[in-house]
Design an enzyme around this catalytic site. Structure first.
Site, PDB file in Angstrom:
ATOM      1  CE1 TYR A 101      -3.759   2.520   0.959  1.00  0.00           C
ATOM      2  CE2 TYR A 101      -1.863   3.647   1.894  1.00  0.00           C
ATOM      3  CZ  TYR A 101      -3.165   3.663   1.453  1.00  0.00           C
ATOM      4  OH  TYR A 101      -3.886   4.827   1.489  1.00  0.00           O
ATOM      5  CD  GLU A 185      -5.790   4.522  -1.284  1.00  0.00           C
ATOM      6  OE1 GLU A 185      -5.911   4.687  -0.062  1.00  0.00           O
ATOM      7  OE2 GLU A 185      -6.735   4.161  -2.016  1.00  0.00           O
TER       8      GLU A 185
END
Ligand code: GDP
Ligand code: MN
Length: 376
Positions: A101, A185
């Site tokens: 992530y 993201e």
């Protein structure tokens, strides 16, 4: 404005981040053709501006073009967290070895950006953070310095990401800066079995204040996610939808902000922010009222005007003309103060609309609007 995954993917690719080959379509038949062009086996992914598509059934692996058509048929039209799927992206499948992530997000309180990274990507970051907070690295970024190779190495190190992600972290920062984004993201950023670092998903939120520099998103840029916000934007109104029941209209952003606070202080929740600005013409007032009244969550409306350069009687004229053009279906509490307040109040008294009441103080009017919202 949020971008779709396929648009984020396009930006990543332009800045040299590896992404799987992909095509976008709104039809199952064309999904089949796309799958054939992409080599047969594909991942079919719902294009909606919300996460958790995988869990909701919006991401399917298809073994061949026929399966891709079936998957597209299932996914198109699907409802994911209130978003209807109008298009799917077909992407070359990637052989995942591990999922990470990474994101950069504006950190207003710190006056900078925050890098959030974890070697345990795939699921939503809130879940990772709740389950294993120590697995999520958070590193402040000075916006003037940005993410240099050295900084990226520190982020990768803190999150225990493989060294090859350093280059991607630098490029991702360039996406944020050059595309005027408030958030980028990638979840998951993956390492493939061959060792390549590939962005398998992407979320980008652009800064609306920079829209004029991001002309490529054109008409897309005008379509807000909330239909009321889209309607308001089309009329040039400064409107933000909130989650309460008291509609708020005022002149001047500062006054409207404090009106939201006063409404909240009375135990109610504002349904929106709407600044009709200094001019506050009858047309603007009518447009504003129409938008606020069309919000099904609104139970009462608080019109809070402080006459300055614009005199209250002019604003009152605007309200009266608005009352004649907009069907008022909910109680309106109006507070006029400042320049020519007495004349303004007289104008509204004379109109004597059954659903309009005047209260002379801001606190009193907020209390009344809050009462009406909770008892209606
Ligand atoms: P989200 O659920 O909305 O965040 O959608 P994602 O694009 O992140 O996809 C959800 C999950 O599907 C990912 O975490 C991956 O595990 C899986 N996935 C997506 N694309 C691929 C792919 O090309 N190959 C494989 N094996 N899995 C994929
Ligand atoms: Mn994802």
């Amino acid at each position: 404005m949020d971008l779709y995954e396929h648009q984020a993917r396009e930006l990543f690719a332009e800045h040299g981040i590896l992404v799987p080959r992909a095509e976008v379509t709104g039809s199952p038949e064309r999904a089949r053709e796309s799958a054939r062009r992409l080599g047969g086996r594909v991942v079919v992914k719902a294009q909606v501006k919300t996460g958790g598509r995988g869990k909701a059934g919006g991401v399917e692996l298809a073994a061949d073009p026929a399966a891709a058509e079936l998957a597209a048929r299932r996914i198109l039209g699907m409802d994911i967290k209130g978003h209807t799927v109008a298009t799917v992206m077909l992407a070359e499948p990637v052989d995942i070895e591990s999922e990470f992530y990474v994101s950069y997000v504006l950190d207003r309180a710190a006056g900078g950006f925050l890098a959030i990274a974890s070697a345990e990507g795939g699921m939503e970051i809130e879940e990772i953070a709740a389950r294993r907070p120590e697995a999520v690295a958070r590193i402040h970024i000075d916006p003037a310095e940005g993410v240099t190779s050295a900084k990226a190495a520190r982020i990768a190190d803190a999150a225990r990401l493989p060294p090859r992600t350093v280059d991607v972290l630098v490029r991702l920062w360039q996406v944020l800066v050059r595309e005027d984004a408030l958030l980028v993201e990638v979840n998951p950023l993956v390492r493939t079995a061959q060792g390549a670092i590939v962005a398998l998903d992407g979320k980008v939120t652009l800064d609306d204040n920079a829209r004029y520099r991001q002309a490529r998103w054109g008409s897309e840029g005008d379509s807000r996610d909330d239909p009321l916000e889209a309607a308001a934007a089309a009329k040039g109104l400064n409107y933000v939808k909130l989650d309460g029941t008291v509609g708020v209209i005022g002149n001047g952003a500062g006054l409207v902000m404090s009106t939201l606070d006063v409404v909240a202080g009375c135990g109610a929740r504002p349904a929106n922010f709407l600044d009709i600005g200094g001019g506050a013409s009858a047309q603007v007032m009518a447009d504003g009222l129409a938008v606020v009244l069309s919000d099904p969550d609104v139970r009462s409306v608080f019109v809070n005007v402080f006459g300055g350069i614009t005199a209250c009687d002019a604003v009152a004229d605007g309200i009266v003309r608005a009352l004649d053009t907009v069907r008022v279906t909910k109680p309106l509490v109006v507070r006029l103060d400042g320049n020519n307040a007495a004349r303004g109040r007289a104008v509204l008294d004379e109109r004597a609309h059954p659903l309009v009441q005047q209260v002379t103080t801001m606190d009193g009017a907020a209390r009344r609007a809050a009462e009406l919202a909770t008892t209606v």
